[in-house]
Design an enzyme around this catalytic site. Structure first.
Site, PDB file in Angstrom:
ATOM      1  N   PRO A  12       5.400   1.531  -6.545  1.00 37.99           N
ATOM      2  CA  PRO A  12       5.259   2.105  -7.880  1.00 37.99           C
ATOM      3  C   PRO A  12       3.765   2.221  -8.190  1.00 37.99           C
ATOM      4  O   PRO A  12       3.023   1.247  -8.022  1.00 37.99           O
ATOM      5  CB  PRO A  12       5.923   1.058  -8.787  1.00 37.99           C
ATOM      6  CG  PRO A  12       6.003  -0.198  -7.997  1.00 37.99           C
ATOM      7  CD  PRO A  12       5.869   0.139  -6.550  1.00 37.99           C
ATOM      8  N   ALA A  14       1.417   3.712 -11.264  1.00 36.07           N
ATOM      9  CA  ALA A  14       1.343   4.382 -12.569  1.00 36.07           C
ATOM     10  C   ALA A  14       0.389   5.570 -12.507  1.00 36.07           C
ATOM     11  O   ALA A  14      -0.732   5.463 -12.014  1.00 36.07           O
ATOM     12  CB  ALA A  14       0.892   3.378 -13.632  1.00 36.07           C
ATOM     13  N   GLN A  40      11.319   1.256 -11.446  1.00 37.07           N
ATOM     14  CA  GLN A  40      10.697  -0.009 -11.834  1.00 37.07           C
ATOM     15  C   GLN A  40      10.589  -0.068 -13.357  1.00 37.07           C
ATOM     16  O   GLN A  40      10.051   0.858 -13.977  1.00 37.07           O
ATOM     17  CB  GLN A  40       9.295  -0.183 -11.249  1.00 37.07           C
ATOM     18  CG  GLN A  40       8.788  -1.600 -11.525  1.00 37.07           C
ATOM     19  CD  GLN A  40       7.338  -1.809 -11.159  1.00 37.07           C
ATOM     20  OE1 GLN A  40       6.461  -1.156 -11.706  1.00 37.07           O
ATOM     21  NE2 GLN A  40       7.094  -2.724 -10.255  1.00 37.07           N
ATOM     22  N   CYS A  77       2.038  -6.551 -13.149  1.00 36.04           N
ATOM     23  CA  CYS A  77       1.014  -5.700 -13.775  1.00 36.04           C
ATOM     24  C   CYS A  77      -0.048  -6.575 -14.453  1.00 36.04           C
ATOM     25  O   CYS A  77       0.280  -7.421 -15.283  1.00 36.04           O
ATOM     26  CB  CYS A  77       1.659  -4.751 -14.789  1.00 36.04           C
ATOM     27  SG  CYS A  77       0.421  -3.729 -15.610  1.00 36.04           S
ATOM     28  N   ASN A 136       2.910  -6.643   0.513  1.00 39.99           N
ATOM     29  CA  ASN A 136       2.112  -5.592  -0.112  1.00 39.99           C
ATOM     30  C   ASN A 136       0.666  -6.026  -0.292  1.00 39.99           C
ATOM     31  O   ASN A 136       0.394  -7.128  -0.732  1.00 39.99           O
ATOM     32  CB  ASN A 136       2.745  -5.240  -1.475  1.00 39.99           C
ATOM     33  CG  ASN A 136       1.887  -4.312  -2.327  1.00 39.99           C
ATOM     34  OD1 ASN A 136       1.549  -4.629  -3.460  1.00 39.99           O
ATOM     35  ND2 ASN A 136       1.522  -3.173  -1.800  1.00 39.99           N
ATOM     36  N   GLY A 137      -0.224  -5.101   0.068  1.00 37.64           N
ATOM     37  CA  GLY A 137      -1.653  -5.319  -0.155  1.00 37.64           C
ATOM     38  C   GLY A 137      -2.494  -4.946   1.037  1.00 37.64           C
ATOM     39  O   GLY A 137      -2.375  -5.538   2.101  1.00 37.64           O
ATOM     40  N   ASP A 138      -3.329  -3.890   0.851  1.00 38.66           N
ATOM     41  CA  ASP A 138      -4.340  -3.493   1.831  1.00 38.66           C
ATOM     42  C   ASP A 138      -3.775  -2.867   3.104  1.00 38.66           C
ATOM     43  O   ASP A 138      -4.343  -3.059   4.188  1.00 38.66           O
ATOM     44  CB  ASP A 138      -5.224  -4.700   2.202  1.00 38.66           C
ATOM     45  CG  ASP A 138      -5.956  -5.267   1.014  1.00 38.66           C
ATOM     46  OD1 ASP A 138      -6.005  -4.594  -0.027  1.00 38.66           O
ATOM     47  OD2 ASP A 138      -6.470  -6.404   1.113  1.00 38.66           O
ATOM     48  N   ARG A 143      -2.189   2.347  -2.539  1.00 36.92           N
ATOM     49  CA  ARG A 143      -3.403   3.172  -2.460  1.00 36.92           C
ATOM     50  C   ARG A 143      -3.508   3.961  -1.158  1.00 36.92           C
ATOM     51  O   ARG A 143      -4.032   5.071  -1.144  1.00 36.92           O
ATOM     52  CB  ARG A 143      -4.642   2.283  -2.660  1.00 36.92           C
ATOM     53  CG  ARG A 143      -4.765   1.764  -4.094  1.00 36.92           C
ATOM     54  CD  ARG A 143      -5.757   0.645  -4.204  1.00 36.92           C
ATOM     55  NE  ARG A 143      -5.373  -0.482  -3.361  1.00 36.92           N
ATOM     56  CZ  ARG A 143      -6.132  -1.514  -3.079  1.00 36.92           C
ATOM     57  NH1 ARG A 143      -7.334  -1.576  -3.578  1.00 36.92           N
ATOM     58  NH2 ARG A 143      -5.681  -2.493  -2.307  1.00 36.92           N
TER      59      ARG A 143
HETATM   60  C1  FMN Z   1      -3.478   3.280 -10.020  1.00 34.67           C
HETATM   61  C2  FMN Z   1      -2.498   2.173  -9.727  1.00 34.67           C
HETATM   62  C3  FMN Z   1      -1.336   2.092 -10.466  1.00 34.67           C
HETATM   63  C4  FMN Z   1      -0.395   1.070 -10.217  1.00 34.67           C
HETATM   64  N1  FMN Z   1       0.773   1.046 -10.913  1.00 34.67           N
HETATM   65  C5  FMN Z   1       1.704   0.099 -10.636  1.00 34.67           C
HETATM   66  C6  FMN Z   1       2.966   0.093 -11.286  1.00 34.67           C
HETATM   67  O1  FMN Z   1       3.304   0.965 -12.105  1.00 34.67           O
HETATM   68  N2  FMN Z   1       3.827  -0.928 -10.973  1.00 34.67           N
HETATM   69  C7  FMN Z   1       3.516  -1.895 -10.047  1.00 34.67           C
HETATM   70  O2  FMN Z   1       4.318  -2.789  -9.791  1.00 34.67           O
HETATM   71  N3  FMN Z   1       2.332  -1.886  -9.402  1.00 34.67           N
HETATM   72  C8  FMN Z   1       1.443  -0.913  -9.663  1.00 34.67           C
HETATM   73  N4  FMN Z   1       0.272  -0.886  -8.960  1.00 34.67           N
HETATM   74  C9  FMN Z   1       0.059  -1.887  -7.898  1.00 34.67           C
HETATM   75  C10 FMN Z   1       0.505  -1.328  -6.545  1.00 34.67           C
HETATM   76  O3  FMN Z   1       1.902  -1.040  -6.549  1.00 34.67           O
HETATM   77  C11 FMN Z   1       0.215  -2.321  -5.404  1.00 34.67           C
HETATM   78  O4  FMN Z   1       0.858  -3.532  -5.673  1.00 34.67           O
HETATM   79  C12 FMN Z   1      -1.291  -2.597  -5.245  1.00 34.67           C
HETATM   80  O5  FMN Z   1      -2.043  -1.411  -5.374  1.00 34.67           O
HETATM   81  C13 FMN Z   1      -1.573  -3.244  -3.876  1.00 34.67           C
HETATM   82  O6  FMN Z   1      -1.127  -2.401  -2.824  1.00 34.67           O
HETATM   83  P1  FMN Z   1      -2.141  -1.474  -1.965  1.00 34.67           P
HETATM   84  O7  FMN Z   1      -3.166  -2.383  -1.369  1.00 34.67           O
HETATM   85  O8  FMN Z   1      -1.258  -0.814  -0.934  1.00 34.67           O
HETATM   86  O9  FMN Z   1      -2.777  -0.498  -2.909  1.00 34.67           O
HETATM   87  C14 FMN Z   1      -0.658   0.108  -9.205  1.00 34.67           C
HETATM   88  C15 FMN Z   1      -1.836   0.204  -8.469  1.00 34.67           C
HETATM   89  C16 FMN Z   1      -2.745   1.220  -8.700  1.00 34.67           C
HETATM   90  C17 FMN Z   1      -3.992   1.296  -7.867  1.00 34.67           C
END
Ligand code: FMN
Length: 318
Positions: free
Chosen positions: A16, A18, A70, A100, A199-201, A224
Protein backbone atom coordinates in the site's frame (compact mmCIF):
# COMPACT_ATOMS: atom_id res chain seq x y z
CA UNK A 1 2.00 -18.65 -0.78
CA UNK A 2 -1.40 -18.93 0.87
CA UNK A 3 -3.36 -16.55 3.09
CA UNK A 4 -6.24 -18.27 4.87
CA UNK A 5 -6.83 -20.67 1.99
CA UNK A 6 -6.38 -18.01 -0.74
CA UNK A 7 -3.52 -19.00 -3.02
CA UNK A 8 -1.39 -16.17 -4.40
CA UNK A 9 0.15 -16.49 -7.87
CA UNK A 10 3.51 -15.37 -6.47
CA UNK A 11 5.11 -14.55 -3.13
CA UNK A 12 6.01 -10.97 -4.00
CA UNK A 13 3.41 -8.30 -3.37
CA UNK A 14 2.84 -4.62 -4.07
CA UNK A 15 2.67 -2.48 -0.92
CA UNK A 16 0.00 0.00 0.00
CA UNK A 17 1.50 3.36 -1.01
CA UNK A 18 -0.53 6.49 -0.28
CA UNK A 19 -0.77 8.66 -3.36
CA UNK A 20 0.77 6.00 -5.62
CA UNK A 21 -0.77 2.51 -5.44
CA UNK A 22 -3.63 3.68 -7.61
CA UNK A 23 -5.65 1.39 -9.85
CA UNK A 24 -3.21 1.95 -12.73
CA UNK A 25 -0.13 1.02 -10.72
CA UNK A 26 -1.88 -2.00 -9.23
CA UNK A 27 -2.96 -3.10 -12.70
CA UNK A 28 0.61 -2.93 -14.07
CA UNK A 29 2.17 -4.65 -11.04
CA UNK A 30 -0.40 -7.45 -10.98
CA UNK A 31 0.07 -7.98 -14.70
CA UNK A 32 3.83 -8.17 -14.11
CA UNK A 33 3.40 -10.89 -11.51
CA UNK A 34 2.63 -9.33 -8.12
CA UNK A 35 0.71 -12.03 -6.27
CA UNK A 36 -1.23 -9.52 -4.20
CA UNK A 37 -1.87 -5.81 -4.54
CA UNK A 38 -3.04 -3.40 -1.85
CA UNK A 39 -4.94 -0.17 -2.14
CA UNK A 40 -3.38 2.70 -0.30
CA UNK A 41 -4.65 3.15 3.25
CA UNK A 42 -8.30 4.14 3.38
CA UNK A 43 -10.01 5.69 6.38
CA UNK A 44 -12.63 3.41 7.98
CA UNK A 45 -14.46 6.53 9.14
CA UNK A 46 -14.34 7.94 5.62
CA UNK A 47 -15.96 4.74 4.36
CA UNK A 48 -18.67 4.67 6.98
CA UNK A 49 -19.51 8.37 6.82
CA UNK A 50 -19.31 8.54 3.05
CA UNK A 51 -16.32 10.77 2.38
CA UNK A 52 -16.54 11.31 -1.36
CA UNK A 53 -12.77 10.98 -1.90
CA UNK A 54 -12.57 7.54 -0.32
CA UNK A 55 -14.24 5.68 -3.16
CA UNK A 56 -11.65 7.05 -5.60
CA UNK A 57 -9.08 4.82 -3.91
CA UNK A 58 -11.08 1.62 -4.30
CA UNK A 59 -11.24 0.94 -8.02
CA UNK A 60 -9.85 -2.43 -9.12
CA UNK A 61 -9.32 -4.31 -12.39
CA UNK A 62 -9.61 -7.99 -13.30
CA UNK A 63 -5.84 -8.08 -13.61
CA UNK A 64 -5.68 -8.09 -9.79
CA UNK A 65 -6.47 -11.71 -9.02
CA UNK A 66 -6.26 -11.29 -5.26
CA UNK A 67 -7.21 -7.88 -3.93
CA UNK A 68 -6.40 -6.40 -0.56
CA UNK A 69 -7.81 -3.18 0.78
CA UNK A 70 -5.89 -1.49 3.57
CA UNK A 71 -7.95 0.37 6.14
CA UNK A 72 -6.92 2.50 9.08
CA UNK A 73 -8.81 3.47 12.19
CA UNK A 74 -8.97 2.95 15.95
CA UNK A 75 -12.60 2.00 16.55
CA UNK A 76 -13.29 -1.72 16.03
CA UNK A 77 -17.03 -1.27 15.48
CA UNK A 78 -16.65 1.51 12.90
CA UNK A 79 -13.97 -0.52 11.17
CA UNK A 80 -16.28 -3.55 11.05
CA UNK A 81 -19.05 -1.43 9.54
CA UNK A 82 -16.57 -0.27 6.90
CA UNK A 83 -15.50 -3.84 6.14
CA UNK A 84 -19.10 -5.04 5.81
CA UNK A 85 -20.09 -2.12 3.58
CA UNK A 86 -20.83 -2.36 -0.14
CA UNK A 87 -17.60 -0.51 -1.12
CA UNK A 88 -15.33 -3.26 0.20
CA UNK A 89 -17.35 -6.24 -1.04
CA UNK A 90 -14.99 -6.96 -3.95
CA UNK A 91 -11.88 -7.21 -1.76
CA UNK A 92 -10.59 -10.66 -0.79
CA UNK A 93 -8.39 -9.56 2.10
CA UNK A 94 -8.72 -6.81 4.70
CA UNK A 95 -5.38 -5.38 5.79
CA UNK A 96 -5.16 -3.12 8.82
CA UNK A 97 -2.60 -0.34 8.92
CA UNK A 98 -0.64 -0.42 12.17
CA UNK A 99 2.51 1.18 10.83
CA UNK A 100 1.72 4.62 9.45
CA UNK A 101 4.14 7.05 11.17
CA UNK A 102 2.45 10.32 10.14
CA UNK A 103 1.79 12.62 13.12
CA UNK A 104 -1.85 13.35 12.29
CA UNK A 105 -2.65 9.63 12.15
CA UNK A 106 -0.60 8.70 15.23
CA UNK A 107 -2.09 11.47 17.35
CA UNK A 108 -5.54 10.03 16.55
CA UNK A 109 -4.43 6.68 17.99
CA UNK A 110 -4.35 5.13 14.50
CA UNK A 111 -1.56 3.63 12.35
CA UNK A 112 1.62 2.99 14.33
CA UNK A 113 0.02 4.34 17.53
CA UNK A 114 -1.58 0.88 17.75
CA UNK A 115 1.89 -0.60 18.36
CA UNK A 116 1.62 1.01 21.81
CA UNK A 117 -1.86 -0.36 22.36
CA UNK A 118 -1.68 -4.06 21.44
CA UNK A 119 -4.89 -4.88 23.31
CA UNK A 120 -6.91 -2.49 21.16
CA UNK A 121 -5.04 -3.68 18.07
CA UNK A 122 -6.00 -7.27 18.93
CA UNK A 123 -9.60 -6.25 19.51
CA UNK A 124 -9.67 -4.66 16.06
CA UNK A 125 -8.43 -7.88 14.44
CA UNK A 126 -10.84 -10.04 16.45
CA UNK A 127 -13.78 -7.81 15.58
CA UNK A 128 -12.94 -7.66 11.87
CA UNK A 129 -12.60 -11.45 11.74
CA UNK A 130 -16.35 -11.63 12.33
CA UNK A 131 -16.78 -10.27 8.77
CA UNK A 132 -15.67 -13.72 7.56
CA UNK A 133 -12.83 -12.27 5.48
CA UNK A 134 -9.14 -12.89 6.13
CA UNK A 135 -7.70 -10.05 8.20
CA UNK A 136 -4.02 -9.22 7.88
CA UNK A 137 -1.94 -6.64 9.69
CA UNK A 138 0.93 -4.46 8.48
CA UNK A 139 3.08 -3.07 11.25
CA UNK A 140 6.52 -1.79 12.16
CA UNK A 141 9.04 -3.48 14.45
CA UNK A 142 8.51 -0.96 17.26
CA UNK A 143 7.53 2.60 18.07
CA UNK A 144 10.54 4.36 19.61
CA UNK A 145 13.80 4.49 17.72
CA UNK A 146 15.68 1.63 19.36
CA UNK A 147 12.69 -0.29 20.62
CA UNK A 148 11.86 -3.77 19.28
CA UNK A 149 8.38 -4.82 20.30
CA UNK A 150 7.39 -6.53 17.06
CA UNK A 151 7.69 -10.09 18.39
CA UNK A 152 5.23 -9.46 21.23
CA UNK A 153 2.98 -7.52 18.92
CA UNK A 154 2.99 -10.35 16.38
CA UNK A 155 1.86 -12.73 19.14
CA UNK A 156 -1.06 -10.48 20.02
CA UNK A 157 -2.06 -10.30 16.35
CA UNK A 158 -1.73 -14.05 15.82
CA UNK A 159 -3.76 -14.86 18.93
CA UNK A 160 -6.45 -12.45 17.72
CA UNK A 161 -6.74 -14.39 14.46
CA UNK A 162 -4.66 -12.44 11.94
CA UNK A 163 -4.27 -14.49 8.76
CA UNK A 164 -0.87 -13.00 7.83
CA UNK A 165 1.50 -10.31 9.04
CA UNK A 166 3.55 -7.84 7.06
CA UNK A 167 6.53 -6.53 8.98
CA UNK A 168 8.24 -3.32 7.90
CA UNK A 169 11.69 -3.52 9.48
CA UNK A 170 11.76 0.03 10.84
CA UNK A 171 10.34 1.70 13.93
CA UNK A 172 7.82 4.51 13.86
CA UNK A 173 10.43 7.06 14.89
CA UNK A 174 12.70 6.03 12.05
CA UNK A 175 10.05 6.87 9.46
CA UNK A 176 12.06 5.79 6.37
CA UNK A 177 15.55 6.48 7.75
CA UNK A 178 18.33 3.95 8.15
CA UNK A 179 18.32 0.40 6.90
CA UNK A 180 15.38 -1.91 7.54
CA UNK A 181 16.24 -4.41 10.29
CA UNK A 182 15.97 -7.75 8.51
CA UNK A 183 17.47 -9.56 11.54
CA UNK A 184 14.50 -8.53 13.62
CA UNK A 185 12.02 -9.48 10.88
CA UNK A 186 13.60 -12.96 11.11
CA UNK A 187 12.86 -12.98 14.86
CA UNK A 188 9.21 -12.20 14.14
CA UNK A 189 9.09 -15.00 11.55
CA UNK A 190 10.47 -17.45 14.12
CA UNK A 191 7.97 -16.31 16.75
CA UNK A 192 4.77 -16.86 14.78
CA UNK A 193 3.20 -19.61 12.73
CA UNK A 194 1.13 -17.42 10.40
CA UNK A 195 2.64 -16.35 7.05
CA UNK A 196 4.95 -13.34 7.38
CA UNK A 197 5.62 -10.93 4.53
CA UNK A 198 8.97 -9.16 4.93
CA UNK A 199 9.14 -5.50 3.96
CA UNK A 200 11.86 -2.90 3.68
CA UNK A 201 14.58 -1.96 1.19
CA UNK A 202 13.84 -4.37 -1.65
CA UNK A 203 14.83 -2.70 -4.92
CA UNK A 204 15.89 -5.65 -7.10
CA UNK A 205 15.59 -9.39 -7.62
CA UNK A 206 18.83 -9.82 -5.63
CA UNK A 207 17.35 -7.91 -2.69
CA UNK A 208 14.23 -10.09 -2.93
CA UNK A 209 16.33 -13.25 -2.75
CA UNK A 210 18.44 -11.86 0.10
CA UNK A 211 15.52 -10.76 2.28
CA UNK A 212 13.81 -14.12 1.83
CA UNK A 213 16.94 -16.04 2.74
CA UNK A 214 17.78 -13.67 5.62
CA UNK A 215 14.36 -13.58 7.26
CA UNK A 216 12.78 -16.91 6.30
CA UNK A 217 9.59 -14.98 5.46
CA UNK A 218 7.23 -16.65 2.97
CA UNK A 219 6.49 -13.41 1.15
CA UNK A 220 8.13 -10.11 0.24
CA UNK A 221 6.48 -6.71 -0.08
CA UNK A 222 7.83 -3.92 -2.28
CA UNK A 223 6.90 -0.24 -2.06
CA UNK A 224 9.48 2.31 -3.22
CA UNK A 225 11.19 -0.21 -5.50
CA UNK A 226 8.01 -0.44 -7.57
CA UNK A 227 7.48 3.30 -8.07
CA UNK A 228 7.90 4.03 -11.76
CA UNK A 229 9.22 0.47 -11.95
CA UNK A 230 6.37 -2.05 -12.17
CA UNK A 231 8.62 -4.39 -14.15
CA UNK A 232 10.40 -5.29 -10.90
CA UNK A 233 7.68 -7.92 -10.47
CA UNK A 234 8.48 -9.40 -13.89
CA UNK A 235 12.17 -9.42 -13.03
CA UNK A 236 11.44 -11.33 -9.82
CA UNK A 237 8.75 -13.73 -11.02
CA UNK A 238 10.03 -14.30 -14.56
CA UNK A 239 6.65 -13.36 -15.99
CA UNK A 240 7.05 -11.49 -19.30
CA UNK A 241 6.54 -7.74 -18.98
CA UNK A 242 3.78 -6.64 -21.36
CA UNK A 243 5.39 -3.38 -22.52
CA UNK A 244 8.58 -2.95 -24.53
CA UNK A 245 9.37 0.64 -23.53
CA UNK A 246 8.85 2.92 -20.56
CA UNK A 247 6.69 5.08 -22.81
CA UNK A 248 4.30 2.21 -23.53
CA UNK A 249 4.14 1.49 -19.80
CA UNK A 250 3.34 5.11 -18.91
CA UNK A 251 0.70 5.38 -21.64
CA UNK A 252 -1.00 2.23 -20.35
CA UNK A 253 -0.87 3.60 -16.80
CA UNK A 254 -2.61 6.78 -18.00
CA UNK A 255 -5.18 4.77 -19.95
CA UNK A 256 -6.15 2.62 -16.97
CA UNK A 257 -6.41 5.61 -14.63
CA UNK A 258 -8.45 7.59 -17.13
CA UNK A 259 -10.90 4.72 -17.54
CA UNK A 260 -11.91 5.12 -13.87
CA UNK A 261 -11.25 8.72 -12.97
CA UNK A 262 -12.05 12.25 -14.05
CA UNK A 263 -9.64 14.06 -16.33
CA UNK A 264 -8.34 16.35 -13.61
CA UNK A 265 -7.78 13.46 -11.18
CA UNK A 266 -5.93 11.45 -13.83
CA UNK A 267 -3.72 14.37 -14.87
CA UNK A 268 -2.81 15.32 -11.30
CA UNK A 269 -2.09 11.77 -10.19
CA UNK A 270 -0.07 10.93 -13.27
CA UNK A 271 2.24 13.91 -12.68
CA UNK A 272 3.54 12.25 -9.50
CA UNK A 273 3.80 8.88 -11.21
CA UNK A 274 5.63 10.36 -14.22
CA UNK A 275 8.19 11.94 -11.89
CA UNK A 276 8.92 8.36 -10.69
CA UNK A 277 9.07 6.91 -14.20
CA UNK A 278 11.54 9.67 -15.19
CA UNK A 279 13.95 8.98 -12.34
CA UNK A 280 17.38 8.20 -13.73
CA UNK A 281 16.36 8.61 -17.37
CA UNK A 282 18.36 10.88 -19.61
CA UNK A 283 16.07 13.77 -20.61
CA UNK A 284 13.68 12.85 -17.80
CA UNK A 285 13.79 16.34 -16.30
CA UNK A 286 12.39 17.91 -19.48
CA UNK A 287 9.51 15.46 -19.56
CA UNK A 288 8.81 16.12 -15.89
CA UNK A 289 8.55 19.85 -16.62
CA UNK A 290 6.31 19.27 -19.64
CA UNK A 291 4.08 16.88 -17.68
CA UNK A 292 3.80 19.29 -14.75
CA UNK A 293 2.65 22.02 -17.14
CA UNK A 294 -0.13 19.85 -18.60
CA UNK A 295 -3.69 20.93 -17.78
CA UNK A 296 -5.62 18.41 -19.87
CA UNK A 297 -5.31 14.71 -20.60
CA UNK A 298 -4.49 15.52 -24.23
CA UNK A 299 -1.63 17.76 -23.14
CA UNK A 300 -0.31 15.11 -20.78
CA UNK A 301 -0.49 12.33 -23.37
CA UNK A 302 1.21 14.60 -25.91
CA UNK A 303 4.05 15.37 -23.48
CA UNK A 304 4.57 11.64 -22.88
CA UNK A 305 4.24 10.66 -26.53
CA UNK A 306 6.72 13.31 -27.67
CA UNK A 307 9.27 12.53 -24.97
CA UNK A 308 12.36 10.77 -26.29
CA UNK A 309 13.44 10.08 -22.71
CA UNK A 310 10.73 7.43 -22.39
CA UNK A 311 11.71 5.56 -25.56
CA UNK A 312 14.11 3.44 -23.53
CA UNK A 313 13.54 -0.33 -23.39
CA UNK A 314 12.09 -1.47 -20.07
CA UNK A 315 14.63 -4.09 -18.87
CA UNK A 316 17.56 -1.76 -19.49
CA UNK A 317 16.45 0.71 -16.89
CA UNK A 318 17.66 -0.65 -13.57
C1 FMN B 1 4.92 7.61 -0.33
C2 FMN B 1 4.67 6.44 0.58
C3 FMN B 1 3.37 6.15 0.96
C4 FMN B 1 3.09 5.06 1.81
N1 FMN B 1 1.81 4.76 2.12
C5 FMN B 1 1.53 3.68 2.89
C6 FMN B 1 0.20 3.29 3.17
O1 FMN B 1 -0.79 3.88 2.70
N2 FMN B 1 0.02 2.21 3.99
C7 FMN B 1 1.07 1.49 4.51
O2 FMN B 1 0.87 0.53 5.24
N3 FMN B 1 2.35 1.84 4.24
C8 FMN B 1 2.59 2.89 3.44
N4 FMN B 1 3.89 3.19 3.12
C9 FMN B 1 4.96 2.30 3.61
C10 FMN B 1 5.29 1.24 2.57
O3 FMN B 1 4.17 0.40 2.32
C11 FMN B 1 6.47 0.35 3.03
O4 FMN B 1 6.15 -0.24 4.25
C12 FMN B 1 7.77 1.16 3.20
O5 FMN B 1 7.93 2.10 2.15
C13 FMN B 1 8.98 0.22 3.25
O6 FMN B 1 9.06 -0.56 2.06
P1 FMN B 1 10.09 -0.21 0.86
O7 FMN B 1 11.46 -0.20 1.45
O8 FMN B 1 9.87 -1.32 -0.14
O9 FMN B 1 9.73 1.15 0.33
C14 FMN B 1 4.16 4.26 2.29
C15 FMN B 1 5.47 4.56 1.90
C16 FMN B 1 5.73 5.62 1.05
C17 FMN B 1 7.15 5.89 0.64
Amino acid sequence: MKIDGITLASDVVLAPIAGFSDVGMRYLCAQAGAGLTYTEMVSAKGLVYGNEHTEDLLHTTDEEKVRAVQIFGNDPEIMLRAVCGRELEKFDIIDVNMGCPVKKIVSNGEGSALLKNPKLAAEIVRTLRSSGKPVTVKFRIGFCKDERTGVDFAKYMTDAGAAALTVHGRTREQFYEGAADWDYIAEVVRATDVPVIANGDVFSKEDYEKIKAHTGAVGVMIARGALGNPQIFSQITGRKFAYATVKETVLRHIEVLASFHSEIYTVNNMKKQIACYCKGLRGGKQLKLAAFGARTLDELVRAVTESEALDVAVPERR
